[in-house]
Write a protein that holds these residues in place. Sequence first.
Motif, PDB file in Angstrom:
ATOM      1  N   VAL A   1      43.697  43.921  36.345  1.00  0.00           N
ATOM      2  CA  VAL A   1      44.972  43.792  35.643  1.00  0.00           C
ATOM      3  C   VAL A   1      44.704  43.334  34.213  1.00  0.00           C
ATOM      4  O   VAL A   1      44.209  42.218  33.995  1.00  0.00           O
ATOM      5  CB  VAL A   1      45.904  42.805  36.361  1.00  0.00           C
ATOM      6  CG1 VAL A   1      47.272  42.790  35.675  1.00  0.00           C
ATOM      7  CG2 VAL A   1      46.059  43.192  37.833  1.00  0.00           C
ATOM      8  N   GLU A   2      45.021  44.161  33.262  1.00  0.00           N
ATOM      9  CA  GLU A   2      44.810  43.831  31.857  1.00  0.00           C
ATOM     10  C   GLU A   2      46.009  43.058  31.309  1.00  0.00           C
ATOM     11  O   GLU A   2      47.132  43.198  31.809  1.00  0.00           O
ATOM     12  CB  GLU A   2      44.606  45.113  31.052  1.00  0.00           C
ATOM     13  CG  GLU A   2      43.420  45.956  31.498  1.00  0.00           C
ATOM     14  CD  GLU A   2      43.344  47.268  30.741  1.00  0.00           C
ATOM     15  OE1 GLU A   2      43.562  47.261  29.519  1.00  0.00           O
ATOM     16  OE2 GLU A   2      43.068  48.303  31.381  1.00  0.00           O
ATOM     17  N   PRO A   3      45.796  42.242  30.298  1.00  0.00           N
ATOM     18  CA  PRO A   3      46.917  41.510  29.680  1.00  0.00           C
ATOM     19  C   PRO A   3      47.998  42.472  29.185  1.00  0.00           C
ATOM     20  O   PRO A   3      47.708  43.568  28.702  1.00  0.00           O
ATOM     21  CB  PRO A   3      46.253  40.773  28.506  1.00  0.00           C
ATOM     22  CG  PRO A   3      44.811  40.652  28.886  1.00  0.00           C
ATOM     23  CD  PRO A   3      44.506  41.902  29.663  1.00  0.00           C
ATOM     24  N   GLY A   4      49.238  42.057  29.329  1.00  0.00           N
ATOM     25  CA  GLY A   4      50.349  42.862  28.852  1.00  0.00           C
ATOM     26  C   GLY A   4      50.753  43.990  29.778  1.00  0.00           C
ATOM     27  O   GLY A   4      51.588  44.824  29.411  1.00  0.00           O
ATOM     28  N   HIS A   5      50.201  44.035  30.977  1.00  0.00           N
ATOM     29  CA  HIS A   5      50.476  45.107  31.931  1.00  0.00           C
ATOM     30  C   HIS A   5      51.300  44.598  33.108  1.00  0.00           C
ATOM     31  O   HIS A   5      51.498  43.388  33.280  1.00  0.00           O
ATOM     32  CB  HIS A   5      49.169  45.717  32.443  1.00  0.00           C
ATOM     33  CG  HIS A   5      48.485  46.615  31.442  1.00  0.00           C
ATOM     34  ND1 HIS A   5      48.094  46.179  30.206  1.00  0.00           N
ATOM     35  CD2 HIS A   5      48.138  47.936  31.502  1.00  0.00           C
ATOM     36  CE1 HIS A   5      47.532  47.169  29.532  1.00  0.00           C
ATOM     37  NE2 HIS A   5      47.557  48.244  30.297  1.00  0.00           N
ATOM     38  N   ILE A   6      51.779  45.524  33.908  1.00  0.00           N
ATOM     39  CA  ILE A   6      52.496  45.191  35.140  1.00  0.00           C
ATOM     40  C   ILE A   6      51.763  45.797  36.331  1.00  0.00           C
ATOM     41  O   ILE A   6      51.013  46.767  36.183  1.00  0.00           O
ATOM     42  CB  ILE A   6      53.956  45.699  35.111  1.00  0.00           C
ATOM     43  CG1 ILE A   6      54.013  47.238  35.021  1.00  0.00           C
ATOM     44  CG2 ILE A   6      54.723  45.072  33.969  1.00  0.00           C
ATOM     45  CD1 ILE A   6      55.432  47.810  35.119  1.00  0.00           C
ATOM     46  N   VAL A   7      51.977  45.197  37.491  1.00  0.00           N
ATOM     47  CA  VAL A   7      51.427  45.725  38.738  1.00  0.00           C
ATOM     48  C   VAL A   7      52.595  46.193  39.607  1.00  0.00           C
ATOM     49  O   VAL A   7      53.543  45.435  39.840  1.00  0.00           O
ATOM     50  CB  VAL A   7      50.595  44.669  39.493  1.00  0.00           C
ATOM     51  CG1 VAL A   7      50.029  45.268  40.790  1.00  0.00           C
ATOM     52  CG2 VAL A   7      49.464  44.149  38.619  1.00  0.00           C
ATOM     53  N   VAL A   8      52.515  47.441  40.047  1.00  0.00           N
ATOM     54  CA  VAL A   8      53.573  48.030  40.867  1.00  0.00           C
ATOM     55  C   VAL A   8      53.024  48.346  42.254  1.00  0.00           C
ATOM     56  O   VAL A   8      51.965  48.977  42.388  1.00  0.00           O
ATOM     57  CB  VAL A   8      54.114  49.330  40.220  1.00  0.00           C
ATOM     58  CG1 VAL A   8      55.124  50.016  41.136  1.00  0.00           C
ATOM     59  CG2 VAL A   8      54.742  49.021  38.867  1.00  0.00           C
ATOM     60  N   ARG A   9      53.715  47.870  43.272  1.00  0.00           N
ATOM     61  CA  ARG A   9      53.377  48.271  44.651  1.00  0.00           C
ATOM     62  C   ARG A   9      54.085  49.586  44.926  1.00  0.00           C
ATOM     63  O   ARG A   9      55.306  49.628  45.046  1.00  0.00           O
ATOM     64  CB  ARG A   9      53.813  47.191  45.648  1.00  0.00           C
ATOM     65  CG  ARG A   9      53.502  47.549  47.107  1.00  0.00           C
ATOM     66  CD  ARG A   9      53.886  46.416  48.044  1.00  0.00           C
ATOM     67  NE  ARG A   9      55.318  46.166  48.043  1.00  0.00           N
ATOM     68  CZ  ARG A   9      56.199  46.817  48.794  1.00  0.00           C
ATOM     69  NH1 ARG A   9      55.797  47.777  49.621  1.00  0.00           N
ATOM     70  NH2 ARG A   9      57.491  46.512  48.735  1.00  0.00           N
ATOM     71  N   ASN A  10      53.332  50.651  45.010  1.00  0.00           N
ATOM     72  CA  ASN A  10      53.932  51.970  45.202  1.00  0.00           C
ATOM     73  C   ASN A  10      54.565  52.074  46.581  1.00  0.00           C
ATOM     74  O   ASN A  10      53.951  51.711  47.586  1.00  0.00           O
ATOM     75  CB  ASN A  10      52.881  53.067  45.020  1.00  0.00           C
ATOM     76  CG  ASN A  10      52.496  53.277  43.575  1.00  0.00           C
ATOM     77  OD1 ASN A  10      53.242  52.922  42.673  1.00  0.00           O
ATOM     78  ND2 ASN A  10      51.323  53.859  43.333  1.00  0.00           N
TER      79      ASN A  10
END
Length: 335
Positions: free
Chosen positions: A34-43
């Motif tokens: 996970v990079e800074p400024g990103h979001i994680v989405v559970r598909n």
Amino acid sequence: MSVPTTVREIRLAARPKGWPTEETFELAEAPLVVEPGHIVVRNQFMSVDPYMRGRMNDAKSYSAPFEVGKVMEGGAIGEVVQSDAEGFAVGDTVLHFKGWRDYAVLHPKQGVKVDAKAAPISTYLGVLGMPGLTAYAGLLRSGEFKEGDTVFVSGAAGAVGQVVGQLAKLKGAKRVIGSAGSPEKVQYLIDELGFDAAFNYKDGSVTEQLATAAPDGIELYFDNVGGDHLEAALNSLNEHGHVAVCGMISGYNSTEATPAPRNLAQVIAKRLTIRGLLVGDHYDLQPEFVAEVAPLVAGGKLRYTETVVEGLENAPQAFIGMMRGENTGKMLVKI
């Protein structure tokens, strides 16, 4: 919800020669970075679509080929489970293009928030998503549909075809005809979607069956199949008719060049317009499309069907099944 340290993903294991098989794909795990400024989405849902077959070939096209050994991609929708980006909060529903995996890491510009309360989220991959917009743009812009036209749709029980036929009826088509690959799909087109006529292309000559269904000819052909369907349509099209070429799935897995329709001279004699269709050229229509079609879906005036396969690990079988026409409506994978 805690975010895992690894992601399951489907990779292209080998370029298929002819029909893809399960050996074409590989289920693998990779670190979730996970990079800074990103979001994680559970598909939650991902899409399988015919155009993906072309991206499995190492050939120049309108979209770059998938890389062997790398995760594939495609439409997906899911829930934000971690956010380091302004405008996205945990719990938001996001539509994006990093399918074929159970968790996706996105830059904010790679995802679009949608209203999960306005419609079932799966519809944003189907009737209210890319297939729906394809149908809308192809019928109205590429095909130049006019009230009173007789319209023929091939692959009419698929994700795009089911919307094309219904939109044509709602907008005043004189007659809407569809082709499909089973008796059940033919009945679905007539009984559920309101097509005026439909036929099973496996029952005999497409040219003869179309001529019977459209004794006065057709003004518009929406092509999802190509091959014998396009040849039949050229025979049935009236002067100054239109063809919107969305896909030619009948030839996608051919190992040799497919013959062109034998009656292309009809294009001259009838002064026909044949126009290719890529939905990416028509995203300017998306606000208009959603504003018009979403209420029709909500009100039950435009119906849709989805075929849902459970489990990321079964995405390859879902893709192969879609290519073989085993779906009615949009083929989706519930992850």
